[in-house]
Write an enzyme that holds these catalytic residues in place. Structure first.
Site, PDB file in Angstrom:
ATOM      1  CD  GLU A 174      -3.174  -1.090   0.375  1.00 52.43           C
ATOM      2  OE1 GLU A 174      -3.754   0.007   0.367  1.00 52.43           O
ATOM      3  OE2 GLU A 174      -3.589  -2.083  -0.269  1.00 52.43           O
ATOM      4  CG  HIS A 250      -3.487   2.596   4.524  1.00 51.92           C
ATOM      5  ND1 HIS A 250      -4.315   3.377   3.744  1.00 51.92           N
ATOM      6  CD2 HIS A 250      -3.210   1.499   3.778  1.00 51.92           C
ATOM      7  CE1 HIS A 250      -4.529   2.784   2.580  1.00 51.92           C
ATOM      8  NE2 HIS A 250      -3.881   1.636   2.576  1.00 51.92           N
ATOM      9  CB  CYS A 368      -4.761   9.847   2.680  1.00 53.08           C
ATOM     10  SG  CYS A 368      -5.203   9.002   4.173  1.00 53.08           S
TER      11      CYS A 368
HETATM   12  N1  LIG Z   1      -4.633   6.117   4.619  1.00 55.64           N
HETATM   13  C1  LIG Z   1      -4.256   6.452   3.422  1.00 55.64           C
HETATM   14  N2  LIG Z   1      -3.030   6.659   3.158  1.00 55.64           N
HETATM   15  N3  LIG Z   1      -5.114   6.518   2.383  1.00 55.64           N
HETATM   16  C2  LIG Z   1      -6.531   6.540   2.469  1.00 55.64           C
HETATM   17  C3  LIG Z   1      -7.133   5.822   1.325  1.00 55.64           C
HETATM   18  C4  LIG Z   1      -8.621   5.806   1.377  1.00 55.64           C
HETATM   19  C5  LIG Z   1      -9.206   4.864   0.360  1.00 55.64           C
HETATM   20  N4  LIG Z   1     -10.648   5.012   0.304  1.00 55.64           N
HETATM   21  C6  LIG Z   1     -11.366   4.511  -0.710  1.00 55.64           C
HETATM   22  O1  LIG Z   1     -10.855   3.934  -1.649  1.00 55.64           O
HETATM   23  C7  LIG Z   1     -12.877   4.657  -0.606  1.00 55.64           C
HETATM   24  C8  LIG Z   1     -13.552   4.771  -1.956  1.00 55.64           C
HETATM   25  C9  LIG Z   1     -15.043   4.639  -1.870  1.00 55.64           C
HETATM   26  O2  LIG Z   1     -15.549   4.000  -0.922  1.00 55.64           O
HETATM   27  O3  LIG Z   1     -15.742   5.192  -2.753  1.00 55.64           O
HETATM   28  C10 LIG Z   1      -8.840   3.401   0.679  1.00 55.64           C
HETATM   29  O4  LIG Z   1      -9.547   2.804   1.498  1.00 55.64           O
HETATM   30  O5  LIG Z   1      -7.835   2.911   0.146  1.00 55.64           O
END
Ligand SMILES: N=C(N)NCCC[C@H](NC(=O)CCC(=O)O)C(=O)O
Length: 444
Positions: A174, A250, A368
């Site tokens: 990730e 994460h 993020c």
């Molecule tokens: N923590 C870090 N670095 N990044 C956050 C990423 C959020 C992302 N949300 C989403 O992909 C949700 C999309 C949706 O539900 O429409 C994920 O879960 O991978």
């Protein structure tokens, strides 16, 4: 020679929406099917970028991906013109359809893992795009991410790009969301901390039972090998499976580091004391370990407010500032914790709050939204300068958003074939603004 830690923020794409795609990510699930605003999401992101630029930091822009991903639908057997592919997929399988529409590349902390030239065997900055195998909608990102990064960091004398790890959950990776570089100064050799959620090849080791551990130890080790990092400059730490079960999908949801500071929750890791001692011993610099006890802030409150999904940045005067989402300011518990923190004897002297609510509703806070790249003058000079934030680029991108983005988008709107046309027109113009060349499938 000067050294910098640049932040490359993801520009929110024209299909920004809430589809509830990320099991294990509390905000994504609870806001599923809400109406989004791609325009205000993109503007909130741009405002944060401009604010960091105005603070004297090096700020860059990372382009979003082409969505809906018609090519993924074709691979899954949907046929005909682009409009036919979209409408048959929407009717036959709305869930798959929504997944190929996600603007999730905006969270560039998951774009790649980056190692600074001071740490790598060949003295170049290394990039490995994250394969993001755990979520189908995110697994569509790495190839184009790799192309965009290569268009931004082109010069092979300074930059080395690797292919993403094999697309299999054994090597689930990730990216920078589970990676933190510690150093005395950005130009000096540092220690890179890789945080993983489980072992892929050893089922006897601890792992969460309900929510997925997206990053494996084996993936983290592979990235460290690719980047030419030594044992002396790496630490591998396992996330506490119990916090994954509480929505810490994460590590950057429960810890953030910068230079010789690690700000983290008491429950974040397994074997915390020994691992942090190893980190300090390898870095050979006294660390500031700022641990937030559960009795002061619960894991649930940390996940709700994203108090650790903050950026910890160093200003030119050496003071560190926390860039936090307004959700932290709205929480009496977290706000008073921060008020107390900045009065203590640590390098963190200030907290600034930013409204990134459009991103927060999908579980994406300030941290993020950015990919960190530590560079020296020569490396920074070799970066595609059209991607570096300036007053002019800020104006240009705001008017680009105004002319291409919708005010509102519901999940039903995603099936509108016109959205694909609008999205491609926007991205075509963007590649000219950012001088990226033909990085998108529709341009090739
Ligand atoms: N923590 C870090 N670095 N990044 C956050 C990423 C959020 C992302 N949300 C989403 O992909 C949700 C999309 C949706 O539900 O429409 C994920 O879960 O991978």
């Amino acid at each position: 020679m000067k050294h910098y830690e640049a932040n490359f923020d993801g520009l929110v794409g024209p299909t920004h929406n809430y589809a509830g795609l990320s099991y294990g990510n509390v905000a994504s699930l609870s806001n599923a099917r809400s109406v989004s605003s791609p325009r205000s999401a993109a503007k909130q992101g741009l405002k944060k970028m401009k604010a960091l630029h105005d603070m004297g930091l090096v700020q860059g822009v990372l382009a979003p991906q082409e969505r809906p991903d018609v090519y993924a639908l074709r691979r899954l057997g949907f046929q005909g013109t682009d409009a036919q592919v979209l409408s048959t997929a929407y009717k036959a399988s709305p869930a798959i359809f929504q997944a190929v529409c996600s603007a999730s590349s905006m969270w560039t902390a998951n774009a790649a893992t980056v190692s600074a030239s001071a740490d790598t065997a060949d003295g170049r900055v290394h990039f490995t795009p994250a394969n993001l195998t755990n979520k189908f909608h995110r697994s569509l990102e790495p190839e184009v991410t790799g192309r965009i990064l290569q268009a931004m960091f082109k010069n092979p004398d300074y930059f080395q790009h690797h292919t993403h790890l094999p697309d299999n959950e054994h090597f689930g990776d990730e990216g920078a969301a589970n990676h933190t570089r510690f150093c005395q100064d950005y130009g000096l050799e540092g220690v890179e901390m890789f945080v993983y959620g489980r072992y892929a090849f050893d089922g006897s080791k601890p792992a969460p039972k309900k929510y997925p551990a997206r990053q494996t130890r084996e993936a983290s080790e592979a990235v460290a090998r690719l980047h030419g990092l030594t044992d002396a400059s790496t630490v591998f730490v396992q996330q506490n499976p119990e916090v994954i079960e509480q929505g810490v999908f994460h590590n950057d949801v429960i810890a953030v580091g910068n230079q010789n500071v690690l700000f983290y929750h008491q429950e974040a890791f397994l074997n915390t004391e020994a691992k942090l001692a190893e980190l300090e011993q390898k870095l050979q610099v006294p660390m500031h370990f700022i641990e937030v006890p559960t009795e002061q802030v619960s894991v649930a409150e940390a996940v709700k407010t994203y108090m650790f999904n903050t950026q910890l940045v160093t200003l030119e005067n050496g003071r560190m500032v926390i860039i936090a989402p307004t959700e932290c300011e709205e929480s009496a518990i977290v706000r008073s914790y921060f008020e107390e923190l900045v009065s203590k004897d640590t390098p963190i002297k200030e907290v600034r709050y930013f409204d990134v609510k459009q991103s927060m509703r999908n579980g994406g806070g300030p941290a993020c939204l950015r990919l960190r790249v530590a560079m020296n003058d020569a490396e920074l000079g070799a970066v595609n300068q059209a991607c570096i934030m300036s007053d002019a680029l800020f104006e240009r991108l705001n008017s680009w958003v105004d002319s291409h983005y919708r005010d509102e988008l519901s999940t039903a709107d995603l099936a509108d074939p016109q959205l694909l046309v609008e999205s491609r027109e926007a991205l075509d113009e963007l590649t000219q603004i950012l001088q990226l060349g033909s990085v998108y499938p529709f341009q090739r």
